[in-house]
Write a protein that holds these residues in place. Structure first.
Motif, PDB file in Angstrom:
ATOM      1  N   VAL A  76       0.842  -1.198   0.000  1.00 55.26           N
ATOM      2  CA  VAL A  76       0.000   0.000   0.000  1.00 55.26           C
ATOM      3  C   VAL A  76       0.873   1.243   0.000  1.00 55.26           C
ATOM      4  O   VAL A  76       0.647   2.196  -0.761  1.00 55.26           O
ATOM      5  CB  VAL A  76      -0.948   0.002   1.219  1.00 55.26           C
ATOM      6  CG1 VAL A  76      -1.860   1.228   1.193  1.00 55.26           C
ATOM      7  CG2 VAL A  76      -1.785  -1.265   1.259  1.00 55.26           C
ATOM      8  N   ALA A  77       1.896   1.246   0.848  1.00 54.88           N
ATOM      9  CA  ALA A  77       2.787   2.399   0.970  1.00 54.88           C
ATOM     10  C   ALA A  77       3.531   2.672  -0.332  1.00 54.88           C
ATOM     11  O   ALA A  77       3.751   3.832  -0.704  1.00 54.88           O
ATOM     12  CB  ALA A  77       3.776   2.174   2.110  1.00 54.88           C
ATOM     13  N   ALA A  78       3.939   1.615  -1.028  1.00 57.09           N
ATOM     14  CA  ALA A  78       4.658   1.794  -2.291  1.00 57.09           C
ATOM     15  C   ALA A  78       3.781   2.505  -3.315  1.00 57.09           C
ATOM     16  O   ALA A  78       4.261   3.370  -4.060  1.00 57.09           O
ATOM     17  CB  ALA A  78       5.116   0.444  -2.829  1.00 57.09           C
ATOM     18  N   ALA A  79       2.494   2.156  -3.346  1.00 55.14           N
ATOM     19  CA  ALA A  79       1.579   2.826  -4.270  1.00 55.14           C
ATOM     20  C   ALA A  79       1.377   4.287  -3.880  1.00 55.14           C
ATOM     21  O   ALA A  79       1.323   5.174  -4.739  1.00 55.14           O
ATOM     22  CB  ALA A  79       0.247   2.092  -4.307  1.00 55.14           C
ATOM     23  N   VAL A  80       1.293   4.553  -2.561  1.00 55.08           N
ATOM     24  CA  VAL A  80       1.162   5.940  -2.086  1.00 55.08           C
ATOM     25  C   VAL A  80       2.398   6.742  -2.477  1.00 55.08           C
ATOM     26  O   VAL A  80       2.305   7.858  -3.018  1.00 55.08           O
ATOM     27  CB  VAL A  80       0.969   5.974  -0.554  1.00 55.08           C
ATOM     28  CG1 VAL A  80       1.091   7.399  -0.025  1.00 55.08           C
ATOM     29  CG2 VAL A  80      -0.386   5.384  -0.168  1.00 55.08           C
ATOM     30  N   ALA A  81       3.577   6.192  -2.203  1.00 51.42           N
ATOM     31  CA  ALA A  81       4.828   6.888  -2.514  1.00 51.42           C
ATOM     32  C   ALA A  81       4.955   7.142  -4.013  1.00 51.42           C
ATOM     33  O   ALA A  81       5.383   8.226  -4.442  1.00 51.42           O
ATOM     34  CB  ALA A  81       6.016   6.073  -2.008  1.00 51.42           C
ATOM     35  N   ASP A  82       4.566   6.164  -4.809  1.00 49.12           N
ATOM     36  CA  ASP A  82       4.647   6.296  -6.264  1.00 49.12           C
ATOM     37  C   ASP A  82       3.715   7.390  -6.767  1.00 49.12           C
ATOM     38  O   ASP A  82       4.088   8.207  -7.610  1.00 49.12           O
ATOM     39  CB  ASP A  82       4.299   4.948  -6.909  1.00 49.12           C
ATOM     40  CG  ASP A  82       4.567   4.934  -8.405  1.00 49.12           C
ATOM     41  OD1 ASP A  82       5.720   5.176  -8.802  1.00 49.12           O
ATOM     42  OD2 ASP A  82       3.622   4.700  -9.178  1.00 49.12           O
ATOM     43  N   GLU A  83       2.508   7.419  -6.246  1.00 51.09           N
ATOM     44  CA  GLU A  83       1.519   8.413  -6.666  1.00 51.09           C
ATOM     45  C   GLU A  83       1.939   9.835  -6.284  1.00 51.09           C
ATOM     46  O   GLU A  83       1.706  10.789  -7.027  1.00 51.09           O
ATOM     47  CB  GLU A  83       0.161   8.105  -6.036  1.00 51.09           C
ATOM     48  CG  GLU A  83      -0.543   6.883  -6.600  1.00 51.09           C
ATOM     49  CD  GLU A  83      -1.158   7.143  -7.970  1.00 51.09           C
ATOM     50  OE1 GLU A  83      -1.693   8.243  -8.186  1.00 51.09           O
ATOM     51  OE2 GLU A  83      -1.088   6.232  -8.818  1.00 51.09           O
ATOM     52  N   LEU A  84       2.549   9.988  -5.102  1.00 55.11           N
ATOM     53  CA  LEU A  84       2.854  11.313  -4.571  1.00 55.11           C
ATOM     54  C   LEU A  84       4.288  11.765  -4.824  1.00 55.11           C
ATOM     55  O   LEU A  84       4.655  12.888  -4.480  1.00 55.11           O
ATOM     56  CB  LEU A  84       2.569  11.349  -3.063  1.00 55.11           C
ATOM     57  CG  LEU A  84       1.123  11.072  -2.643  1.00 55.11           C
ATOM     58  CD1 LEU A  84       0.991  11.158  -1.126  1.00 55.11           C
ATOM     59  CD2 LEU A  84       0.157  12.035  -3.317  1.00 55.11           C
ATOM     60  N   GLY A  85       5.099  10.886  -5.403  1.00 53.35           N
ATOM     61  CA  GLY A  85       6.480  11.245  -5.676  1.00 53.35           C
ATOM     62  C   GLY A  85       7.318  11.397  -4.428  1.00 53.35           C
ATOM     63  O   GLY A  85       8.154  12.294  -4.331  1.00 53.35           O
ATOM     64  N   LEU A  86       7.120  10.480  -3.469  1.00 56.97           N
ATOM     65  CA  LEU A  86       7.828  10.549  -2.187  1.00 56.97           C
ATOM     66  C   LEU A  86       8.701   9.311  -1.992  1.00 56.97           C
ATOM     67  O   LEU A  86       8.427   8.249  -2.550  1.00 56.97           O
ATOM     68  CB  LEU A  86       6.813  10.635  -1.035  1.00 56.97           C
ATOM     69  CG  LEU A  86       5.886  11.850  -1.036  1.00 56.97           C
ATOM     70  CD1 LEU A  86       4.866  11.729   0.091  1.00 56.97           C
ATOM     71  CD2 LEU A  86       6.681  13.141  -0.914  1.00 56.97           C
ATOM     72  N   PRO A  87       9.760   9.419  -1.180  1.00 59.88           N
ATOM     73  CA  PRO A  87      10.601   8.260  -0.888  1.00 59.88           C
ATOM     74  C   PRO A  87       9.853   7.242  -0.023  1.00 59.88           C
ATOM     75  O   PRO A  87       8.948   7.599   0.736  1.00 59.88           O
ATOM     76  CB  PRO A  87      11.797   8.847  -0.147  1.00 59.88           C
ATOM     77  CG  PRO A  87      11.310  10.142   0.406  1.00 59.88           C
ATOM     78  CD  PRO A  87      10.276  10.652  -0.551  1.00 59.88           C
ATOM     79  N   LEU A  88      10.277   5.989  -0.150  1.00 65.44           N
ATOM     80  CA  LEU A  88       9.637   4.874   0.556  1.00 65.44           C
ATOM     81  C   LEU A  88      10.626   4.193   1.485  1.00 65.44           C
ATOM     82  O   LEU A  88      11.775   3.935   1.120  1.00 65.44           O
ATOM     83  CB  LEU A  88       9.106   3.856  -0.463  1.00 65.44           C
ATOM     84  CG  LEU A  88       8.517   2.556   0.090  1.00 65.44           C
ATOM     85  CD1 LEU A  88       7.206   2.832   0.821  1.00 65.44           C
ATOM     86  CD2 LEU A  88       8.283   1.551  -1.045  1.00 65.44           C
TER      87      LEU A  88
END
Length: 209
Positions: free
Chosen positions: A38-50
């Motif tokens: 879930v976090a990887a999809a959030v980071a990918d969508e928002l352009g943030l580090p994971l």
């Protein structure tokens, strides 16, 4: 009725509720294992580090999916009401914790977490959902020692009545607060177990394609 096709779909939907953090200095931290998807999809969508924050649930004897508490680095949470419901003695809780401490150490080494500097940055903690909340709270309290500017707990679904304690979380984002909640998996069409290999791949390479 399921709300999400799978964890990646849940992450994309959750990201829409985290728009203020797009392109910011925030870091997204998933709770392994499923929460990292879930976090990887959030980071990918928002352009943030994971990154990830490793937590282990303390499961009830004979009902391991029911949490009587949780542990993280330097954190121990035990819920007395849950322990009483499970009929566990303090000695039984200690035995479960000892085993889970070993697994916590193994996963921390395997995932090579805590790679990202958090001091002065917002930490967005993501899981695939909240049931008792013990794991999410343990994760957030563990991160306090790394001195983030804010801790945001973000989950796709949780019980309607659940609210994280103020000492653990500065902001709580949950778009689906369900009145008849009984398990996180009921809100997913596909809720298969996430492997260590998948977690490592996501943490070090991100989402494919």
């Amino acid at each position: 009725m399921a709300l999400f096709d799978d964890r990646r779909a849940a992450g994309r939907a959750l990201a829409a509720h985290l728009e203020p953090w797009r392109g910011s200095d925030a870091v997204v931290l998933g709770i392994p294992r499923g929460g990292v998807v879930v976090a990887a999809a959030v980071a990918d969508e928002l352009g943030l580090p994971l990154d990830a924050v490793v937590v282990r649930k303390l499961g009830a004897a004979g009902h391991e999916e029911f949490a009587v508490g949780a542990i993280a680095d330097g954190v121990r949470i035990v819920t007395p009401d849950a322990v009483r419901w499970a009929g566990m003695t303090p000695q039984e809780v200690d035995r479960v914790e000892s085993s889970e401490r070993d697994e916590l150490s193994r996963r921390t080494r395997a995932y090579r977490t805590a790679r990202t500097e958090l001091q002065g940055r917002a930490a967005i903690v993501v899981d695939d959902g909240v049931a008792t909340g013990a794991s999410a709270v343990a994760a957030c309290r563990a991160l306090r020692t790394r001195q983030p500017s804010r801790i945001v707990l973000a989950v796709p679904v949780a019980p309607e009545e659940w609210i994280p304690p103020a000492d653990a979380v500065d902001d709580y984002v949950c778009p689906n607060r369900e009145p008849d909640f009984w398990a996180v998996g009921q809100y997913y069409d596909v809720f298969t177990q996430t492997s260590d290999g998948e977690v490592v791949a996501l943490l070090h390479h991100g989402l494919p394609g």
